[in-house]
Design a protein around this motif. Structure first.
Motif, short mmCIF file in Angstrom:
data_model
loop_
_atom_site.label_atom_id
_atom_site.label_comp_id
_atom_site.label_asym_id
_atom_site.label_seq_id
_atom_site.Cartn_x
_atom_site.Cartn_y
_atom_site.Cartn_z
N ALA A 126 93.02 87.54 29.54
CA ALA A 126 93.36 87.20 30.93
C ALA A 126 92.45 87.93 31.91
O ALA A 126 91.94 87.33 32.87
CB ALA A 126 94.82 87.58 31.20
N LEU A 127 92.22 89.21 31.66
CA LEU A 127 91.36 89.99 32.55
C LEU A 127 89.90 89.53 32.46
O LEU A 127 89.20 89.47 33.48
CB LEU A 127 91.48 91.48 32.20
CG LEU A 127 92.86 92.10 32.48
CD1 LEU A 127 92.94 93.50 31.88
CD2 LEU A 127 93.14 92.14 33.98
N ASP A 128 89.45 89.21 31.26
CA ASP A 128 88.08 88.71 31.09
C ASP A 128 87.90 87.40 31.84
O ASP A 128 86.84 87.14 32.41
CB ASP A 128 87.78 88.50 29.61
CG ASP A 128 87.52 89.81 28.87
OD1 ASP A 128 87.35 90.84 29.54
OD2 ASP A 128 87.51 89.80 27.62
N ARG A 129 88.93 86.58 31.82
CA ARG A 129 88.85 85.30 32.52
C ARG A 129 88.70 85.52 34.03
O ARG A 129 87.91 84.85 34.69
CB ARG A 129 90.11 84.48 32.22
CG ARG A 129 90.13 83.15 32.95
CD ARG A 129 91.33 82.34 32.53
NE ARG A 129 91.36 81.07 33.26
CZ ARG A 129 92.25 80.12 33.08
NH1 ARG A 129 93.17 80.28 32.16
NH2 ARG A 129 92.22 79.01 33.77
N LEU A 130 89.45 86.47 34.56
CA LEU A 130 89.36 86.77 35.99
C LEU A 130 87.99 87.36 36.34
O LEU A 130 87.44 87.10 37.41
CB LEU A 130 90.47 87.74 36.40
CG LEU A 130 91.89 87.16 36.36
CD1 LEU A 130 92.91 88.25 36.65
CD2 LEU A 130 92.05 86.02 37.36
N GLU A 131 87.43 88.16 35.41
CA GLU A 131 86.09 88.70 35.63
C GLU A 131 85.06 87.58 35.68
O GLU A 131 84.17 87.56 36.54
CB GLU A 131 85.73 89.69 34.52
CG GLU A 131 86.39 91.05 34.65
CD GLU A 131 85.93 91.99 33.55
OE1 GLU A 131 84.70 92.12 33.38
OE2 GLU A 131 86.78 92.57 32.86
N ALA A 132 85.18 86.66 34.74
CA ALA A 132 84.22 85.54 34.68
C ALA A 132 84.30 84.68 35.93
O ALA A 132 83.30 84.12 36.38
CB ALA A 132 84.49 84.69 33.44
N ARG A 143 89.11 98.11 36.31
CA ARG A 143 88.97 96.81 36.96
C ARG A 143 89.54 96.85 38.37
O ARG A 143 90.59 97.45 38.60
CB ARG A 143 89.66 95.72 36.14
CG ARG A 143 89.04 95.48 34.77
CD ARG A 143 89.79 94.39 34.02
NE ARG A 143 89.17 94.08 32.74
CZ ARG A 143 89.42 94.72 31.61
NH1 ARG A 143 90.26 95.74 31.60
NH2 ARG A 143 88.82 94.35 30.48
N TYR A 144 88.84 96.16 39.29
CA TYR A 144 89.25 96.13 40.69
C TYR A 144 89.20 94.70 41.20
O TYR A 144 88.43 93.87 40.71
CB TYR A 144 88.31 96.98 41.55
CG TYR A 144 88.25 98.44 41.14
CD1 TYR A 144 89.09 99.38 41.74
CD2 TYR A 144 87.35 98.88 40.17
CE1 TYR A 144 89.05 100.71 41.36
CE2 TYR A 144 87.31 100.21 39.78
CZ TYR A 144 88.16 101.12 40.38
OH TYR A 144 88.12 102.44 40.01
#
Length: 222
Positions: A126-132, A143-144
């Protein structure tokens, strides 16, 4: 022998991968198989698969990541949201609503595991998706929320918000709240707040008094 793209096969591979994404075939992992695996499965050259993947990127269905499998960005059509998509959607709403302000720290993986009762691997997807998607940035292992005004540095975002608060009268001429209180308000670390205050001090907007704290310069915030 140099590999070439099979234009006929390229279209077929693109269409099949697009169909699988829409049907949720890869929802469990949130990632596409490696290029070599897909090339072997479809019986085509790796370059043909790479071109198909690049088309999916342009369509907004996937995103490439340095040294890691391609991530699926598009939600499945007609398929209930996966667990990692639910987490990503919740965090997205918190960021958009300001519950997590620009430059504010996103909850740690361990905290999200406890909150959602999901595995760390699911939370990480989920966090990787938001980063991408550019919604979240990662710095020094943390993460920010992406910063305001085009800045993704936490302290710069805090400085922007403090400056706005001073100029709109939220903080009239006089003493600012303490660093700990500001850190809690902006959901960042105390060193981040101090760096933001130091940046504003350099502009003359605020000043510090040893052992007393930070103050708004005369004429500001009035």
């Amino acid at each position: 022998m140099t590999e070439t793209v099979d234009n006929g096969k390229y279209g077929q591979v693109t269409a099949e991968l697009r169909r699988r994404i829409h049907e949720g075939s890869y929802s469990a992992s949130g990632e596409l198989p490696p290029t070599s695996v897909l090339a072997k499965e479809f019986g085509v050259a790796a370059k043909t698969v790479q071109r198909a993947l690049q088309q999916l990127d342009r369509d907004g269905l996937t995103a490439s990541r340095q040294g890691r499998p391609r991530m699926i960005l598009a939600a499945s059509q007609g398929v209930s949201a996966t667990r990692y998509e639910q987490v990503a959607a919740d965090l997205q709403r918190e960021i958009e609503s300001g519950a997590i302000p620009p430059g504010g720290r996103v909850p740690a993986e361990s905290d999200l595991v406890g909150k959602y009762g999901m595995s760390r691997a699911t939370i990480r997807i989920a966090l990787d998706r938001l980063e991408a998607a550019g919604t979240v940035v990662k710095r020094a292992g943390r993460r920010y929320a992406a910063g305001d005004g085009g800045s993704d540095l936490a302290y710069e975002s805090v400085a922007i918000q403090l400056e706005r608060a001073i100029k709109t009268g939220k903080y009239a001429a006089g003493r600012l709240p303490g660093e700990n209180k500001l850190a809690t308000e902006f959901r960042v670390s105390r060193p981040t707040v101090r760096q933001a205050l130091t940046q504003l001090q350099a502009t003359g907007l605020i000043y510090s008094v040893p052992k007393q704290g930070w103050f708004v310069a005369q004429g500001e915030g009035s």
